[in-house]
Scaffold this motif. Structure first.
Motif, PDB file in Angstrom:
ATOM      1  N   TRP A 247      34.759  33.763  52.773  1.00 24.58           N
ATOM      2  CA  TRP A 247      35.324  34.613  51.730  1.00 24.58           C
ATOM      3  C   TRP A 247      35.327  36.034  52.319  1.00 24.58           C
ATOM      4  O   TRP A 247      36.183  36.709  52.143  1.00 24.58           O
ATOM      5  CB  TRP A 247      34.473  34.641  50.383  1.00 24.58           C
ATOM      6  CG  TRP A 247      34.686  35.746  49.512  1.00 24.58           C
ATOM      7  CD1 TRP A 247      34.057  36.712  49.101  1.00 24.58           C
ATOM      8  CD2 TRP A 247      36.096  36.137  48.991  1.00 24.58           C
ATOM      9  NE1 TRP A 247      34.548  37.662  48.354  1.00 24.58           N
ATOM     10  CE2 TRP A 247      35.852  37.244  48.200  1.00 24.58           C
ATOM     11  CE3 TRP A 247      37.310  35.294  48.920  1.00 24.58           C
ATOM     12  CZ2 TRP A 247      36.846  37.690  47.403  1.00 24.58           C
ATOM     13  CZ3 TRP A 247      38.355  35.869  48.197  1.00 24.58           C
ATOM     14  CH2 TRP A 247      38.093  37.067  47.518  1.00 24.58           C
ATOM     15  N   ARG A 251      38.858  37.874  52.628  1.00 23.71           N
ATOM     16  CA  ARG A 251      39.061  39.058  51.949  1.00 23.71           C
ATOM     17  C   ARG A 251      39.518  40.299  52.987  1.00 23.71           C
ATOM     18  O   ARG A 251      39.951  41.567  52.847  1.00 23.71           O
ATOM     19  CB  ARG A 251      38.027  39.855  51.122  1.00 23.71           C
ATOM     20  CG  ARG A 251      36.835  40.111  51.683  1.00 23.71           C
ATOM     21  CD  ARG A 251      35.662  40.248  50.573  1.00 23.71           C
ATOM     22  NE  ARG A 251      36.340  41.366  49.619  1.00 23.71           N
ATOM     23  CZ  ARG A 251      35.981  42.658  50.109  1.00 23.71           C
ATOM     24  NH1 ARG A 251      35.816  42.873  51.321  1.00 23.71           N
ATOM     25  NH2 ARG A 251      36.226  43.682  49.237  1.00 23.71           N
ATOM     26  N   SER A 258      41.680  40.453  47.377  1.00 30.37           N
ATOM     27  CA  SER A 258      40.757  40.862  46.247  1.00 30.37           C
ATOM     28  C   SER A 258      41.004  42.317  45.744  1.00 30.37           C
ATOM     29  O   SER A 258      42.056  42.955  46.088  1.00 30.37           O
ATOM     30  CB  SER A 258      39.535  40.841  46.979  1.00 30.37           C
ATOM     31  OG  SER A 258      38.234  40.799  45.922  1.00 30.37           O
ATOM     32  N   ILE A 262      37.152  42.031  41.039  1.00 32.77           N
ATOM     33  CA  ILE A 262      36.843  40.837  41.466  1.00 32.77           C
ATOM     34  C   ILE A 262      35.415  40.884  42.443  1.00 32.77           C
ATOM     35  O   ILE A 262      34.590  40.129  42.391  1.00 32.77           O
ATOM     36  CB  ILE A 262      38.193  40.065  42.371  1.00 32.77           C
ATOM     37  CG1 ILE A 262      38.976  39.615  41.375  1.00 32.77           C
ATOM     38  CG2 ILE A 262      37.462  38.754  43.292  1.00 32.77           C
ATOM     39  CD1 ILE A 262      40.275  39.372  42.047  1.00 32.77           C
ATOM     40  N   ASP A 263      35.525  42.018  43.580  1.00 29.99           N
ATOM     41  CA  ASP A 263      34.459  42.399  44.200  1.00 29.99           C
ATOM     42  C   ASP A 263      33.130  42.457  43.267  1.00 29.99           C
ATOM     43  O   ASP A 263      32.021  41.881  43.694  1.00 29.99           O
ATOM     44  CB  ASP A 263      34.622  43.436  45.040  1.00 29.99           C
ATOM     45  CG  ASP A 263      35.638  43.157  46.178  1.00 29.99           C
ATOM     46  OD1 ASP A 263      36.015  42.107  46.467  1.00 29.99           O
ATOM     47  OD2 ASP A 263      36.148  44.177  46.658  1.00 29.99           O
ATOM     48  N   TYR A 266      31.845  38.955  42.226  1.00 28.42           N
ATOM     49  CA  TYR A 266      31.444  38.372  43.141  1.00 28.42           C
ATOM     50  C   TYR A 266      30.024  38.666  43.495  1.00 28.42           C
ATOM     51  O   TYR A 266      29.089  38.005  43.880  1.00 28.42           O
ATOM     52  CB  TYR A 266      32.258  38.362  44.537  1.00 28.42           C
ATOM     53  CG  TYR A 266      32.011  37.303  45.603  1.00 28.42           C
ATOM     54  CD1 TYR A 266      32.465  36.057  45.666  1.00 28.42           C
ATOM     55  CD2 TYR A 266      30.972  37.752  46.570  1.00 28.42           C
ATOM     56  CE1 TYR A 266      32.067  35.054  46.522  1.00 28.42           C
ATOM     57  CE2 TYR A 266      30.605  36.878  47.574  1.00 28.42           C
ATOM     58  CZ  TYR A 266      31.191  35.680  47.559  1.00 28.42           C
ATOM     59  OH  TYR A 266      31.092  34.587  48.472  1.00 28.42           O
ATOM     60  N   LEU A 279      37.529  33.578  45.513  1.00 28.38           N
ATOM     61  CA  LEU A 279      38.557  33.526  44.917  1.00 28.38           C
ATOM     62  C   LEU A 279      39.628  32.513  45.160  1.00 28.38           C
ATOM     63  O   LEU A 279      39.955  32.356  46.450  1.00 28.38           O
ATOM     64  CB  LEU A 279      39.238  35.062  44.794  1.00 28.38           C
ATOM     65  CG  LEU A 279      40.196  35.082  43.842  1.00 28.38           C
ATOM     66  CD1 LEU A 279      39.692  35.194  42.494  1.00 28.38           C
ATOM     67  CD2 LEU A 279      41.166  36.403  43.930  1.00 28.38           C
ATOM     68  N   GLY A 283      45.056  35.218  46.056  1.00 33.51           N
ATOM     69  CA  GLY A 283      44.379  36.214  45.847  1.00 33.51           C
ATOM     70  C   GLY A 283      44.637  37.127  44.791  1.00 33.51           C
ATOM     71  O   GLY A 283      45.877  36.629  44.059  1.00 33.51           O
ATOM     72  N   LEU A 288      37.660  32.314  40.008  1.00 33.54           N
ATOM     73  CA  LEU A 288      36.504  32.420  41.096  1.00 33.54           C
ATOM     74  C   LEU A 288      35.561  30.995  41.208  1.00 33.54           C
ATOM     75  O   LEU A 288      35.474  30.511  39.913  1.00 33.54           O
ATOM     76  CB  LEU A 288      35.408  33.715  40.641  1.00 33.54           C
ATOM     77  CG  LEU A 288      36.038  35.013  41.280  1.00 33.54           C
ATOM     78  CD1 LEU A 288      35.084  36.210  40.428  1.00 33.54           C
ATOM     79  CD2 LEU A 288      35.854  35.111  42.643  1.00 33.54           C
TER      80      LEU A 288
END
Length: 332
Positions: A247, A251, A258, A262-263, A266, A279, A283, A288
């Motif tokens: 991942w 990214r 991303s 989303i970050d 995560y 993800l 993207g 997720l």
């Protein structure tokens, strides 16, 4: 009436290497799992005494006189490719949202073409369905897509796939016992971010970046075989750590992979018991997927709204005709 269904998929490793822009020079590979959520296509060939029209129900309902007037691009080009000359009613139902990283467009294309073949009396195999769907999506629609989704939904199962430079591919089933797969999936959580996007629009930018990041994508490609070996050896924690490494590399390829929301999700999952994840899809949105520490799946689940979590299992089969009844209107 014909009802076809094709499964969605989760891609663990190798995304990006299935684009021709990459595999023509480097080959490719991916590791993916078909899941027991499906795209359904219900198709009815209109009898000869009815006016020859096409009615397509999807996000909108179309009722048109000819194929050229159809707005849905996959339906339009599939009917043209198959040289369909009958009026039809075509209805789409999906278990999960489209544009969410689970290969929904390819599942739609494969299921639709499987149903169309059936109206013509054909019995296509998985290879034919996968290749035809890829041809329609990539060549006829000019979408910037890879080849893995069509393979995953047409064949089903848990697969390790090697893509040759000429675009042909070798499929190896990831052989696990029922107990092994149940244990593995008991530690995986699938979470919907609520963000939908058009995969091809994200992919177009990402593909341009992929060809510039050769060392990164090559490292990600090597992870495919490593991931297969780890899961077959029941090294689930190590598999999760590899997902996390993958991942981070993914990214770093492009800024469209991303985003801040989303970050944050995560990072929050990792603080609460997830080892790694990714993800899904091109993207920028969708689902997720996280692999959790043993006994920590419930803790990870609690940080998300329960409506966001989607239970799933393995689908061992690919596209299927689940209902088929053809009526004859010929005189006796």
């Amino acid at each position: 009436m014909i009802v076809a269904r094709a499964p969605y998929r989760i891609s663990f490793f190798g995304g990006g290497t299935d684009y021709p822009e990459w595999f023509r020079d480097h080959g490719g590979a991916f590791l993916s799992l078909a899941i027991n959520h499906y795209c359904y296509i219900a198709l009815r060939v209109k009898p000869p005494f009815q006016e020859k029209r096409y009615r397509i129900s999807w996000r909108i309902t179309e009722d048109v006189n000819n194929i050229e007037s159809i707005k849905h691009p996959i339906v339009k080009h599939s009917l043209k490719y198959m040289k369909i000359d009958n009026g039809m009613d075509i209805n789409y139902v999906g278990d999960l949202p489209g544009g969410s990283g689970l290969g929904s467009s390819s599942a739609f294309t494969v299921a639709l073409n499987h149903a169309l073949h059936t109206t013509l009396g054909n019995k296509p195999n998985a290879l034919e369905l996968a290749n035809q769907a890829y041809h329609i999506e990539r060549q006829k629609l000019n979408e910037t897509i890879g080849i893995q989704d069509q393979i995953a939904t047409a064949f089903g199962g848990f697969n390790y796939v090697i893509i040759k430079k000429d675009g042909s591919y070798i499929i190896e089933k990831v052989l696990l016992t029922k107990k092994q797969i149940e244990y593995f999936l008991s530690r995986v959580i699938l979470v919907y971010t609520g963000i939908s996007r058009l995969a091809s629009s994200v992919s177009e930018k990402k593909v341009k970046d992929i060809v510039k990041k050769e060392s990164i994508v090559s490292e990600m490609q090597e992870m495919v075989l490593e991931g297969k070996k780890l899961i077959q050896q029941d090294k689930i924690d190590e598999y999760g750590k590899l997902l996390d490494q993958n991942w981070k590399l993914k990214r770093s390829i492009s800024d469209v992979v991303s985003n801040e929301e989303i970050d944050k999700l995560y990072s929050l999952a990792k603080k609460n018991g997830a080892i790694g994840g990714k993800l899904l899809g091109a993207g920028s949105g969708g689902f997720l997927m996280f692999l959790c520490k043993e006994g920590q799946k419930e803790k990870v689940s609690k940080i998300f709204d329960t409506k966001m979590i989607v239970p799933f299992g393995l689908c061992n089969h690919g596209s299927q005709i689940v209902y088929h009844e053809m009526k004859s209107y010929e005189f006796l």
